[in-house]
Design a protein around this motif. Structure first.
Motif, PDB file in Angstrom:
ATOM      1  N   GLU A  28     -23.721  26.513   0.080  1.00 19.19           N
ATOM      2  CA  GLU A  28     -23.591  27.763  -0.662  1.00 19.19           C
ATOM      3  C   GLU A  28     -22.102  28.056  -0.835  1.00 19.19           C
ATOM      4  O   GLU A  28     -21.424  28.461   0.102  1.00 19.19           O
ATOM      5  N   VAL A  29     -21.609  27.797  -2.045  1.00 13.27           N
ATOM      6  CA  VAL A  29     -20.204  28.055  -2.348  1.00 13.27           C
ATOM      7  C   VAL A  29     -20.037  29.563  -2.535  1.00 13.27           C
ATOM      8  O   VAL A  29     -20.794  30.188  -3.273  1.00 13.27           O
ATOM      9  N   GLN A  31     -19.228  33.188  -3.790  1.00 12.57           N
ATOM     10  CA  GLN A  31     -19.113  33.708  -5.158  1.00 12.57           C
ATOM     11  C   GLN A  31     -17.651  33.898  -5.594  1.00 12.57           C
ATOM     12  O   GLN A  31     -17.315  33.551  -6.719  1.00 12.57           O
ATOM     13  N   ARG A  34     -16.396  30.626  -6.903  1.00  6.44           N
ATOM     14  CA  ARG A  34     -16.966  30.311  -8.226  1.00  6.44           C
ATOM     15  C   ARG A  34     -16.310  31.151  -9.310  1.00  6.44           C
ATOM     16  O   ARG A  34     -15.991  30.650 -10.384  1.00  6.44           O
ATOM     17  N   VAL A  53     -24.688  17.031  -7.836  1.00  5.79           N
ATOM     18  CA  VAL A  53     -24.391  17.445  -6.464  1.00  5.79           C
ATOM     19  C   VAL A  53     -24.512  16.212  -5.575  1.00  5.79           C
ATOM     20  O   VAL A  53     -25.482  15.468  -5.665  1.00  5.79           O
ATOM     21  N   TYR A  72     -12.664  24.062  -0.424  1.00  7.57           N
ATOM     22  CA  TYR A  72     -13.130  23.637  -1.740  1.00  7.57           C
ATOM     23  C   TYR A  72     -11.980  23.442  -2.722  1.00  7.57           C
ATOM     24  O   TYR A  72     -10.925  24.057  -2.596  1.00  7.57           O
ATOM     25  N   TYR A  74     -11.584  22.061  -7.224  1.00  6.86           N
ATOM     26  CA  TYR A  74     -12.400  21.925  -8.429  1.00  6.86           C
ATOM     27  C   TYR A  74     -11.713  21.096  -9.494  1.00  6.86           C
ATOM     28  O   TYR A  74     -10.516  20.837  -9.431  1.00  6.86           O
ATOM     29  N   VAL A  92     -20.281  19.857  -4.684  1.00  9.84           N
ATOM     30  CA  VAL A  92     -21.176  20.799  -4.004  1.00  9.84           C
ATOM     31  C   VAL A  92     -21.697  21.874  -4.943  1.00  9.84           C
ATOM     32  O   VAL A  92     -22.618  22.606  -4.596  1.00  9.84           O
ATOM     33  N   TYR A  93     -21.103  21.973  -6.154  1.00 10.97           N
ATOM     34  CA  TYR A  93     -21.545  23.006  -7.096  1.00 10.97           C
ATOM     35  C   TYR A  93     -21.228  22.567  -8.513  1.00 10.97           C
ATOM     36  O   TYR A  93     -20.122  22.124  -8.806  1.00 10.97           O
ATOM     37  N   SER A  95     -21.515  24.110 -12.477  1.00 10.62           N
ATOM     38  CA  SER A  95     -21.761  25.312 -13.271  1.00 10.62           C
ATOM     39  C   SER A  95     -22.973  25.082 -14.163  1.00 10.62           C
ATOM     40  O   SER A  95     -23.176  24.003 -14.691  1.00 10.62           O
ATOM     41  N   GLN A  96     -23.776  26.111 -14.323  1.00  9.38           N
ATOM     42  CA  GLN A  96     -24.974  26.005 -15.189  1.00  9.38           C
ATOM     43  C   GLN A  96     -24.665  26.443 -16.586  1.00  9.38           C
ATOM     44  O   GLN A  96     -24.066  27.339 -16.887  1.00  9.38           O
TER      45      GLN A  96
END
Length: 96
Positions: A28-29, A31, A34, A53, A72, A74, A92-93, A95-96
């Protein structure tokens, strides 16, 4: 004979499912991390193959640190932010 093949097949499938479940780690990154990544896009990079992932980002790809989340970093791939763990460079994450 058919019963032995069926049992062997079932055991192999169960074993491969169990191995997959062990390898899949849900992270769980936070918020704020993100939000930072979305607010601060980086120059896009190209990574060969599918990115999902668990994918390890190659060493030649420069990661951008996230200031308040030192675990983390990116990169942007195909205009999408990808957050990775700095300890092993695994995604690990996405973006949608």
């Amino acid at each position: 004979m058919k019963r032995i093949v069926a049992i062997t097949t079932a055991l192999l499938l169960a074993g491969s499912t169990y191995a997959f479940a062990q390898d899949a780690v849900i992270v769980e990154v936070p918020q704020p991390a993100r939000d930072y990544v979305i607010a601060h896009p980086s120059d896009p990079v190209v990574i060969d193959g599918d990115v999902a992932v668990g994918t390890v980002v190659p060493q030649e790809v420069q990661l951008v640190p996230i200031p308040d989340s030192p675990d983390y970093a990116y990169v942007y791939v195909d205009k999408q932010p990808i957050i990775v763990s700095r300890k092993d460079r695994k995604v690990v994450y996405l973006s949608q």
